[in-house]
Design an enzyme around this catalytic site. Structure first.
Site, PDB file in Angstrom:
ATOM      1  N   GLU A 186      -2.215  -9.174   4.272  1.00 23.60           N
ATOM      2  CA  GLU A 186      -2.271  -9.621   5.662  1.00 23.60           C
ATOM      3  C   GLU A 186      -3.689  -9.698   6.210  1.00 23.60           C
ATOM      4  O   GLU A 186      -3.933 -10.325   7.253  1.00 23.60           O
ATOM      5  CB  GLU A 186      -1.419  -8.693   6.552  1.00 23.60           C
ATOM      6  CG  GLU A 186      -1.949  -7.276   6.748  1.00 23.60           C
ATOM      7  CD  GLU A 186      -1.579  -6.296   5.639  1.00 23.60           C
ATOM      8  OE1 GLU A 186      -1.631  -5.084   5.901  1.00 23.60           O
ATOM      9  OE2 GLU A 186      -1.237  -6.741   4.528  1.00 23.60           O
ATOM     10  N   CYS A 228       0.834  -1.208   0.000  1.00 24.99           N
ATOM     11  CA  CYS A 228       0.000   0.000   0.000  1.00 24.99           C
ATOM     12  C   CYS A 228       0.874   1.266   0.000  1.00 24.99           C
ATOM     13  O   CYS A 228       1.474   1.585  -1.000  1.00 24.99           O
ATOM     14  CB  CYS A 228      -0.989  -0.045   1.166  1.00 24.99           C
ATOM     15  SG  CYS A 228      -2.413   1.033   0.892  1.00 24.99           S
ATOM     16  N   HIS A 239      -3.807  -5.270   0.669  1.00 18.34           N
ATOM     17  CA  HIS A 239      -3.297  -5.760   1.954  1.00 18.34           C
ATOM     18  C   HIS A 239      -3.400  -7.282   2.025  1.00 18.34           C
ATOM     19  O   HIS A 239      -4.465  -7.828   2.321  1.00 18.34           O
ATOM     20  CB  HIS A 239      -4.084  -5.127   3.109  1.00 18.34           C
ATOM     21  CG  HIS A 239      -3.783  -3.678   3.318  1.00 18.34           C
ATOM     22  ND1 HIS A 239      -2.744  -3.240   4.101  1.00 18.34           N
ATOM     23  CD2 HIS A 239      -4.374  -2.564   2.812  1.00 18.34           C
ATOM     24  CE1 HIS A 239      -2.703  -1.917   4.087  1.00 18.34           C
ATOM     25  NE2 HIS A 239      -3.687  -1.483   3.313  1.00 18.34           N
TER      26      HIS A 239
END
Length: 509
Positions: free
Chosen positions: A169, A79, A167
């Site tokens: 994660e 990001c 993202h």
């Protein structure tokens, strides 16, 4: 030395999640502020740049010194990290014209690229940014797009540097773990050997070297963190560990006796100290939550100071500090706006001449439990819900009195025992009762009452960073409410808290 991935934090709410995902792959990693990069020793196998609430287009955006990293170590920008690597190396980032928040799907994937191996076309990813990459430098290769985001992912030719504008994660990125595995295992060549057993072996050896024949004092709470820390230290230094369990008068019902009893079977050298009156005296007429926490912390330190003097030549104070506490205390945001003070991080007063040892400071809560399991600690301790350091004092809104504590202990016991008997306890991350500074009218028999209101709180979570309220069965809540009102004198109304975190916190104070 333990191989590791270095995560540079730019203040993203998701940075800890990156670390947790890597730990789940048995890869050790550490989070450091982007402006405090540690020495890049040979054990650092790769670097990840986190997201950020900042924009690269600001007048003074966060700018890390990557001169010893980019082109020399595998590097992944997530990001903000991806936008930084594009914007400041010859590309262009601008404000996005389309919505780039929430779920999206990859419409193009170059699965021949090592970062995207095994990532399927149409894979769901999670976007969270207001800027977007408009142009990349000439030596950057486009490797993934979504319908709205052309440069969803890129790599740099002849360099192990990658950027992604989503993202991986976050749970909603369905193949995010695969992408992170590609980066840390295939690209960074990490072996993935960071397991509970390896942590125990390494930590016990380190503690033996660090502590030698010194005596260590540890404050036990009956919870997971202090118990695992105690057993690790006991393995390293045996009888030189002196554990103290303080009854601050703010524990759960019968907890002092039952916790002392459970430690007897673990071979630990534990001394119980009844200091109820000292805590009640310090808390007298205090209503502000932060003042209550500080008063409790002060008495804890005073009690430990008194007790440490009884252990001849004690040199160390052991604490059950875990990694989220450490990260928060060295946050990229600086000493960030205090939500609440933490009882472990922050050091000791000058008059307490003990050095601090924190054997769990590199672990997340779920890792602490796994380490505890490998040490053979009883499930009753390992699966206990988290309990706040200041105890019931911060579950009594307003001033704390011994009478209020007794009422809340009874309410809490009915709630927690009820969860266990209904086989709901393990489905809940944390539960407890809150004594509200409110009285309400009720009817008992033919009489009107004007008594206290208590709130029940039960949340589900994986790490306490975010949490949702538990959808406990109505029949269960009805039964518990009825039992509390019938059995606990002084309570005539029970409410259930249905707030998530954020915006609410798990505790009320």
């Amino acid at each position: 030395m333990q191989e590791q991935i270095l995560i540079l934090d730019f203040g993203s709410q998701y940075t800890q999640l990156i670390a947790r995902r890597l730990r789940e792959l048995n890869v050790y990693c550490e989070i450091h502020p982007y402006n405090k990069i540690p020495n890049l020793s040979n054990n650092i196998k790769g670097v990840i740049l986190s997201g950020s609430p900042h924009s690269v287009r600001e007048d003074n955006p966060p700018k890390p010194d990557l001169s010893n990293i980019k082109g020399k170590l595998p590097l992944l920008g997530v990001c903000y990290g991806a936008q930084y690597l594009a914007h400041f190396y010859g590309g262009e980032v601008g404000k996005s014209n389309t919505r780039e928040y929430g779920r999206a799907n990859l419409s193009f994937v170059n699965s021949n690229n090592e970062l995207l191996k095994g990532i399927s076309n149409n894979s769901q990813v999670w976007m969270s940014h207001g800027d977007t990459i408009l142009k990349t430098p000439d030596n950057y290769e486009l490797i993934a797009s979504t319908h709205d985001v052309k440069f969803a992912a890129y790599s740099i030719k002849n360099e192990q540097t990658y950027g992604i504008q989503f993202h991986p994660e976050v749970y909603h990125s369905s193949e995010g773990t695969q992408l992170l595995q590609n980066f840390v295992i295939d690209i960074c060549k990490c072996k993935g050997t960071f397991t509970p057993a390896s942590f125990v072996d390494t930590t016990v050896n380190e503690l033996k070297t660090k502590l030698g024949n010194d005596k260590v004092i540890l404050g036990l709470s009956g919870g997971v963190d202090s118990s695992v820390a105690a057993v690790l230290l006991h393995k390293a230094i045996g009888k030189n560990l002196h554990c103290i369990f303080v009854d601050n008068g703010l524990l759960r019902k019968n907890e002092f006796e039952s916790v002392l009893d459970s430690y007897k079977n673990m071979g630990l050298n534990v001394k119980g100290v009844n200091a109820k009156n000292r805590f009640y005296s310090e808390l007298n007429n205090l209503s502000d939550p932060e003042k209550k926490r500080k008063a409790i912390g002060k008495v804890f330190v005073d009690v430990f100071d008194d007790e440490s003097k009884l252990v001849q030549d004690a040199k160390w104070l052991a604490q059950g500090t875990i990694y989220p506490d450490v990260i928060e205390s060295v946050s990229v945001k600086g000493p960030s706006a205090t939500i609440k003070s933490h009882h472990n991080v922050g050091g000791l007063p000058d008059y307490m001449k003990l050095k601090v040892v924190e054997p769990l400071r590199s672990l997340f809560k779920d890792e602490v439990r796994r380490v505890g399991k490998s040490l053979g600690i009883d499930d009753i301790i390992l699966n206990r819900h988290p309990f706040p350091g200041p105890g019931l004092a911060i579950r009594i809104l307003g001033d704390v009195t011994e009478q209020k504590v007794k009422i809340l202990q009874e309410v809490d016991a009915i709630f927690i025992d009820g969860l266990k008997h209904a086989n709901l306890y393990k489905d809940v991350w944390q539960a407890g009762a809150i004594f509200l500074p409110i009285q309400s009218v009720g009817v008992m028999g033919d009489e009107r009452t004007y008594e206290n209101v208590v709130a029940l709180r039960a949340v589900s979570s994986t790490d306490g960073m975010t949490a949702d309220w538990c959808h406990l069965p109505y029949e269960f809540l009805a039964k518990i409410s009825n039992e509390i009102i019938n059995k606990v004198k002084g309570v005539n109304r029970v409410v259930y808290d249905i707030s998530s975190k954020p915006p609410a916190t798990i505790e009320w104070e």
